[in-house]
Design a protein around this motif. Structure first.
Motif, PDB file in Angstrom:
ATOM      1  N   VAL A  72       0.846  -1.192   0.000  1.00 46.21           N
ATOM      2  CA  VAL A  72       0.000   0.000   0.000  1.00 46.21           C
ATOM      3  C   VAL A  72       0.883   1.243   0.000  1.00 46.21           C
ATOM      4  O   VAL A  72       1.941   1.276   0.646  1.00 46.21           O
ATOM      5  CB  VAL A  72      -0.916   0.007   1.239  1.00 46.21           C
ATOM      6  CG1 VAL A  72      -1.657   1.334   1.368  1.00 46.21           C
ATOM      7  CG2 VAL A  72      -1.906  -1.154   1.165  1.00 46.21           C
ATOM      8  N   GLY A  73       0.472   2.248  -0.715  1.00 48.75           N
ATOM      9  CA  GLY A  73       1.165   3.527  -0.714  1.00 48.75           C
ATOM     10  C   GLY A  73       0.178   4.641  -0.421  1.00 48.75           C
ATOM     11  O   GLY A  73      -1.038   4.425  -0.416  1.00 48.75           O
ATOM     12  N   ALA A  74       0.706   5.817  -0.168  1.00 53.50           N
ATOM     13  CA  ALA A  74      -0.144   6.983   0.094  1.00 53.50           C
ATOM     14  C   ALA A  74       0.166   8.073  -0.922  1.00 53.50           C
ATOM     15  O   ALA A  74       1.279   8.160  -1.439  1.00 53.50           O
ATOM     16  CB  ALA A  74       0.086   7.493   1.516  1.00 53.50           C
ATOM     17  N   ASN A  75      -0.811   8.903  -1.204  1.00 51.79           N
ATOM     18  CA  ASN A  75      -0.590  10.033  -2.099  1.00 51.79           C
ATOM     19  C   ASN A  75      -1.292  11.263  -1.555  1.00 51.79           C
ATOM     20  O   ASN A  75      -2.281  11.176  -0.830  1.00 51.79           O
ATOM     21  CB  ASN A  75      -1.053   9.709  -3.520  1.00 51.79           C
ATOM     22  CG  ASN A  75      -2.561   9.505  -3.606  1.00 51.79           C
ATOM     23  OD1 ASN A  75      -3.318  10.469  -3.648  1.00 51.79           O
ATOM     24  ND2 ASN A  75      -2.995   8.255  -3.628  1.00 51.79           N
ATOM     25  N   GLU A  81     -11.320  15.262  -7.158  1.00 55.52           N
ATOM     26  CA  GLU A  81     -11.527  16.111  -5.977  1.00 55.52           C
ATOM     27  C   GLU A  81     -10.205  16.749  -5.520  1.00 55.52           C
ATOM     28  O   GLU A  81      -9.881  16.803  -4.335  1.00 55.52           O
ATOM     29  CB  GLU A  81     -12.154  15.301  -4.839  1.00 55.52           C
ATOM     30  CG  GLU A  81     -13.523  14.737  -5.159  1.00 55.52           C
ATOM     31  CD  GLU A  81     -14.587  15.823  -5.344  1.00 55.52           C
ATOM     32  OE1 GLU A  81     -14.353  16.968  -4.922  1.00 55.52           O
ATOM     33  OE2 GLU A  81     -15.647  15.510  -5.919  1.00 55.52           O
ATOM     34  N   ARG A  82      -9.485  17.242  -6.491  1.00 59.47           N
ATOM     35  CA  ARG A  82      -8.140  17.774  -6.250  1.00 59.47           C
ATOM     36  C   ARG A  82      -8.135  18.937  -5.260  1.00 59.47           C
ATOM     37  O   ARG A  82      -7.322  18.980  -4.326  1.00 59.47           O
ATOM     38  CB  ARG A  82      -7.540  18.204  -7.588  1.00 59.47           C
ATOM     39  CG  ARG A  82      -6.130  18.745  -7.531  1.00 59.47           C
ATOM     40  CD  ARG A  82      -5.632  19.001  -8.955  1.00 59.47           C
ATOM     41  NE  ARG A  82      -4.290  19.546  -8.949  1.00 59.47           N
ATOM     42  CZ  ARG A  82      -4.012  20.838  -8.816  1.00 59.47           C
ATOM     43  NH1 ARG A  82      -5.000  21.704  -8.669  1.00 59.47           N
ATOM     44  NH2 ARG A  82      -2.766  21.258  -8.832  1.00 59.47           N
ATOM     45  N   GLU A  83      -9.023  19.905  -5.459  1.00 58.86           N
ATOM     46  CA  GLU A  83      -9.041  21.080  -4.597  1.00 58.86           C
ATOM     47  C   GLU A  83      -9.407  20.722  -3.161  1.00 58.86           C
ATOM     48  O   GLU A  83      -8.875  21.311  -2.206  1.00 58.86           O
ATOM     49  CB  GLU A  83     -10.013  22.125  -5.154  1.00 58.86           C
ATOM     50  CG  GLU A  83      -9.611  22.692  -6.512  1.00 58.86           C
ATOM     51  CD  GLU A  83      -8.219  23.296  -6.491  1.00 58.86           C
ATOM     52  OE1 GLU A  83      -7.887  23.992  -5.506  1.00 58.86           O
ATOM     53  OE2 GLU A  83      -7.459  23.083  -7.450  1.00 58.86           O
ATOM     54  N   THR A  84     -10.293  19.751  -3.004  1.00 55.49           N
ATOM     55  CA  THR A  84     -10.651  19.302  -1.660  1.00 55.49           C
ATOM     56  C   THR A  84      -9.455  18.659  -0.981  1.00 55.49           C
ATOM     57  O   THR A  84      -9.194  18.887   0.206  1.00 55.49           O
ATOM     58  CB  THR A  84     -11.820  18.302  -1.721  1.00 55.49           C
ATOM     59  OG1 THR A  84     -12.958  18.944  -2.304  1.00 55.49           O
ATOM     60  CG2 THR A  84     -12.193  17.799  -0.333  1.00 55.49           C
ATOM     61  N   ALA A  85      -8.704  17.839  -1.744  1.00 58.16           N
ATOM     62  CA  ALA A  85      -7.515  17.187  -1.190  1.00 58.16           C
ATOM     63  C   ALA A  85      -6.477  18.223  -0.761  1.00 58.16           C
ATOM     64  O   ALA A  85      -5.851  18.092   0.298  1.00 58.16           O
ATOM     65  CB  ALA A  85      -6.918  16.223  -2.208  1.00 58.16           C
ATOM     66  N   ILE A  86      -6.281  19.264  -1.558  1.00 57.73           N
ATOM     67  CA  ILE A  86      -5.327  20.317  -1.212  1.00 57.73           C
ATOM     68  C   ILE A  86      -5.739  21.010   0.077  1.00 57.73           C
ATOM     69  O   ILE A  86      -4.917  21.234   0.976  1.00 57.73           O
ATOM     70  CB  ILE A  86      -5.206  21.332  -2.369  1.00 57.73           C
ATOM     71  CG1 ILE A  86      -4.506  20.701  -3.579  1.00 57.73           C
ATOM     72  CG2 ILE A  86      -4.447  22.586  -1.913  1.00 57.73           C
ATOM     73  CD1 ILE A  86      -4.489  21.576  -4.815  1.00 57.73           C
ATOM     74  N   ALA A  87      -7.011  21.348   0.199  1.00 61.63           N
ATOM     75  CA  ALA A  87      -7.494  22.007   1.415  1.00 61.63           C
ATOM     76  C   ALA A  87      -7.337  21.098   2.623  1.00 61.63           C
ATOM     77  O   ALA A  87      -6.960  21.555   3.712  1.00 61.63           O
ATOM     78  CB  ALA A  87      -8.962  22.415   1.242  1.00 61.63           C
TER      79      ALA A  87
END
Length: 215
Positions: A72-75, A81-87
């Motif tokens: 498993v890896g993380a990113n 939902e890029r903007e949500t991930a950034i926030a």
């Protein structure tokens, strides 16, 4: 009809050692795509010190690296939902570093290193964080192209900016390099550049030079 909800979320991070809160330096190190913080922080083991604390947050998006099982890896984000991930990343890093720093009677110097995808994440966050960052190292990656230049100019006014890149990094294209050069030119700030013999990886010798500030 799409809606969102914000709720309490548990995220993890790894430390180089149990803090004494007498450390003089904190290194916030952000891993790359598909990595895990537990293993990423181990790469800094030669530089562990009672006076230096490494803090490795783990990105909150996880995936199987191949197929539907196994490693498993993380990113830090994907296109979805890029903007949500950034926030979410910003709130996570704000809360993490804020809680740690609050426990220090005398505030340590803060350094940030982002590797690969972690480099762009580091620049987005660091350019808007209210604290002072002494050193920002972008390793095998670069500034986020959507980073606010005006915010970055102010935030990095007294920050030493360092770019580290392997001379055989197969994931860095000429087009990416040119875009970074254009952005750096717009920042109008001196950048310290290092190159090493290798690919998309950390180099122990150069890492020592940077962390120990040997120029």
């Amino acid at each position: 009809m799409k809606q969102t909800i914000r709720f309490e979320y548990e995220a993890q991070y790894h430390l180089s050692q149990e803090p004494t809160f007498d450390e003089e330096e904190i290194w916030l190190v952000l891993h790359g795509y598909g990595q895990l913080a537990e293993f990423f922080v181990r790469k800094f083991h030669p530089f562990f010190s009672p006076k230096r604390l490494f803090v490795a947050p783990e990105a909150t998006n996880h995936h199987y690296r191949q197929g539907f099982q196994g490693r498993v890896g993380a990113n830090w984000m994907t296109r979805h939902e890029r903007e949500t991930a950034i926030a979410n990343n910003h709130r996570f890093l704000d809360a993490l570093l804020g809680q740690i720093l609050d426990k220090y009677p005398s505030k340590p110097t803060v350094h940030v290193l982002g590797f690969s995808q972690g480099a762009a994440t580091a620049t987005r966050w660091a350019s808007r964080w209210q604290g002072k960052i002494a050193t920002l190292v972008l390793w095998a990656g670069g500034f986020a192209l959507d980073m606010s230049l005006e915010c970055a100019k102010e935030a990095f006014a007294e920050t030493q900016l360092i770019l580290a890149l392997g001379d055989r990094d197969e994931l860095i294209t000429p087009d990416q390099l040119q875009k970074q050069e254009d952005l750096i030119s717009s920042l109008n700030k001196e950048i310290l550049r290092y190159s090493f013999a290798g690919g998309h990886e950390l180099d122990a010798e150069l890492l020592e030079k940077i962390i120990n500030q040997k120029k």
